[in-house]
Design an enzyme around this catalytic site. Structure first.
Site, short mmCIF file in Angstrom:
data_model
loop_
_atom_site.label_atom_id
_atom_site.label_comp_id
_atom_site.label_asym_id
_atom_site.label_seq_id
_atom_site.Cartn_x
_atom_site.Cartn_y
_atom_site.Cartn_z
CD GLU A 99 -2.67 -1.32 2.49
OE1 GLU A 99 -3.90 -1.40 2.50
OE2 GLU A 99 -1.98 -1.46 3.50
CB CYS A 112 2.83 7.46 3.29
SG CYS A 112 3.28 6.22 4.50
CB CYS A 119 7.02 -5.04 8.96
SG CYS A 119 8.43 -4.35 9.88
CB CYS A 123 6.29 -2.46 16.46
SG CYS A 123 7.97 -2.13 15.92
CB CYS A 126 2.84 -1.58 14.02
SG CYS A 126 2.98 -1.49 12.24
N GLY A 170 6.55 -1.96 6.28
CA GLY A 170 7.94 -2.41 6.25
C GLY A 170 8.92 -1.54 6.98
CB CYS A 342 0.74 6.06 11.56
SG CYS A 342 1.34 7.60 10.93
N1 SAH Z 1 9.05 0.65 9.96
C1 SAH Z 1 9.26 2.04 9.97
C2 SAH Z 1 8.37 2.81 9.03
C3 SAH Z 1 6.93 2.37 8.93
S1 SAH Z 1 5.92 2.65 10.36
C4 SAH Z 1 9.11 2.57 11.37
O1 SAH Z 1 8.62 1.87 12.23
O2 SAH Z 1 9.54 3.69 11.60
C5 SAH Z 1 5.54 4.37 10.20
C6 SAH Z 1 5.19 5.06 11.53
O3 SAH Z 1 3.89 4.67 11.99
C7 SAH Z 1 6.15 4.72 12.64
O4 SAH Z 1 6.54 5.88 13.33
C8 SAH Z 1 5.32 3.81 13.49
O5 SAH Z 1 5.81 3.75 14.76
C9 SAH Z 1 3.96 4.42 13.39
N2 SAH Z 1 2.88 3.53 13.81
C10 SAH Z 1 2.83 2.20 13.71
N3 SAH Z 1 1.67 1.71 14.21
C11 SAH Z 1 0.97 2.78 14.64
C12 SAH Z 1 -0.33 2.94 15.22
N4 SAH Z 1 -1.11 1.89 15.45
N5 SAH Z 1 -0.74 4.18 15.53
C13 SAH Z 1 0.05 5.24 15.26
N6 SAH Z 1 1.26 5.17 14.71
C14 SAH Z 1 1.73 3.95 14.39
FE1 SF4 Z 2 7.45 -1.74 13.68
FE2 SF4 Z 2 7.53 -0.03 11.60
FE3 SF4 Z 2 7.51 -2.69 11.17
FE4 SF4 Z 2 5.32 -1.48 12.08
S1 SF4 Z 2 6.28 -1.15 10.09
S2 SF4 Z 2 6.21 -3.43 12.86
S3 SF4 Z 2 6.19 0.12 13.40
S4 SF4 Z 2 9.10 -1.51 12.22
#
Ligand code: SAH
Ligand code: SF4
Length: 366
Positions: A99, A112, A119, A123, A126, A170, A342
């Site tokens: 996406e 974006c 990924c 986390c 996420c 990712g 996000c």
């Molecule tokens: N993997 C990279 C980039 C993709 S995530 C990273 O983690 O930085 C992009 C952003 O969205 C990151 O700052 C991540 O922490 C945030 N994010 C992920 N899940 C989220 C959620 N449920 N609510 C708000 N922000 C979130």
């Molecule tokens: Fe963590 Fe970013 Fe991967 Fe989501 S996309 S699991 S926030 S590293």
């Protein structure tokens, strides 16, 4: 037909594209300007197939198609949010889905993009993380999202894409082999200024160091989410491998690279990482790294009952950080109604397409 797999033109860095095309046309006894014609077609007119390189004679288009590929992602679905945010679900050549999201604001149009299908970082907050890892994207598949979204934006009066953020699906620095060239292609090929491109990482230190060593002023966002190791470990498993002190050392390198901008991303989850006593340690880290802090209200995901912090709490963080001299903003949530915010990206339709594969890959905790 040439031997071996045909190279994907979208994945080649501009210098390599030029030498590959020069070699191809000279072998065919064609004039040198043919290369320029193809470059213009790809980078300026966004040609998505060899037929669209209309400046070439028919025979040369055919010969090019026999020697090279153009692997353009195809839009499978396009969803437009009430707030104007647009999510593209792209189908890649092997059927994989990723996406990208277009986010219009007053003066900007931010795109974006995804750097991996899924990924592996896991986390806990996420949705992409919960879905697990499918595969790496090629440089051309990363750049292809930009090409497709840019074409769509031009056709639908959204104007020109002003900024690109690697904040889709990712972890960009877990796919450096494709992400690093994709930065060069966007910057040199498509003319997107380095300062308008932000790579967001959860803290893959070798990647931070590699970006720091590059001469261009690409921006870096670090997804911090907690100012101490104990708490961060609960949210970001990678903290165990690259803890905050190591991250801070790597960021010092980044800044030394010549006034490049760093942003801390801090997703605020109710009762989890929004206690008032976390403000001071967060301010300390931000001041040390000279980082701008983005506070992001947590976007609900299907696997957790967590909620975003209350608006007053977020505002409390913002004003207290500001009082400490930190540059800080609260990021407005966009595109929630179409799961484009996000952390909500997860190649949604995949779940419908292949039954329970993605959702069943992990069981949500009770
Ligand atoms: N993997 C990279 C980039 C993709 S995530 C990273 O983690 O930085 C992009 C952003 O969205 C990151 O700052 C991540 O922490 C945030 N994010 C992920 N899940 C989220 C959620 N449920 N609510 C708000 N922000 C979130
Ligand atoms: Fe963590 Fe970013 Fe991967 Fe989501 S996309 S699991 S926030 S590293």
């Amino acid at each position: 037909m040439s031997e071996g797999p045909r190279p994907d033109l979208l994945s080649l860095e501009p210098a390599d594209l030029r030498s590959a095309l020069d070699a191809h046309f000279s072998e065919r006894g064609q004039p040198g300007y043919r290369t320029k014609q193809v470059e213009k077609a790809l980078y300026e007119r966004l040609a998505g197939s060899f037929e669209e390189v209309t400046t070439l004679p028919e025979g040369e288009r055919k010969a090019l198609a026999e020697a090279f590929r153009i692997d353009e992602p195809v839009a499978r679905t396009i969803q437009r949010s009430e707030d104007g945010t647009v999510k593209h679900l792209w189908r890649l050549a092997d059927g994989e889905l990723v996406e990208s999201v277009l986010i219009p604001t007053d003066r900007r149009l931010t795109l974006c993009i995804s750097s991996q299908a899924g990924c592996a970082m896991g986390c806990t907050f996420c949705a992409t993380g919960w879905g697990g890892f499918d595969r790496q994207l090629s440089a051309g598949e990363i750049v292809g999202q930009y090409r497709g979204a840019r074409r769509w934006a031009e056709q639908h009066d959204y104007g020109a894409i002003s900024n690109i953020v690697y904040m889709g699906m990712g972890e960009p620095f877990s796919n450096r082999k494709a992400v690093m060239p994709s930065l060069t292609i966007l910057n040199v090929g498509y003319g997107v200024g380095a300062r308008r491109i932000t790579v967001s990482t959860v803290g893959v230190v070798p990647g931070i160091r590699e970006l720091a060593a590059r001469p261009e002023q690409f921006r870096l966002a670090l997804s911090l989410h907690a100012p101490n190791t104990e708490l961060r470990r609960e949210l970001v498993p990678l903290e165990k491998r690259h803890p905050i002190p190591e991250l801070m050392d790597a960021l010092a390198d980044f800044d030394d690279g010549g006034g490049k901008r760093i942003t801390f991303e801090y997703t605020m989850i109710d009762g989890l990482n929004d206690a008032a006593e976390l403000i001071d340690p967060l301010a300390d880290l931000a001041l040390r790294a000279r980082a701008f802090v983005n506070l992001i209200p947590f976007n609900p995901i299907p696997y957790r009952s967590w909620r975003p912090s209350a608006p007053e709490r977020i505002e409390g963080f913002r004003s207290a950080l500001e009082a400490r001299g930190v540059s800080v903003a609260v990021r407005e949530t966009r595109g929630r109604d179409i799961d484009a915010a996000c952390g909500q990206l997860r190649g949604h339709t995949l779940v419908q397409l292949s039954g329970t594969r993605r959702v069943a890959a992990r069981t949500a905790p009770a």
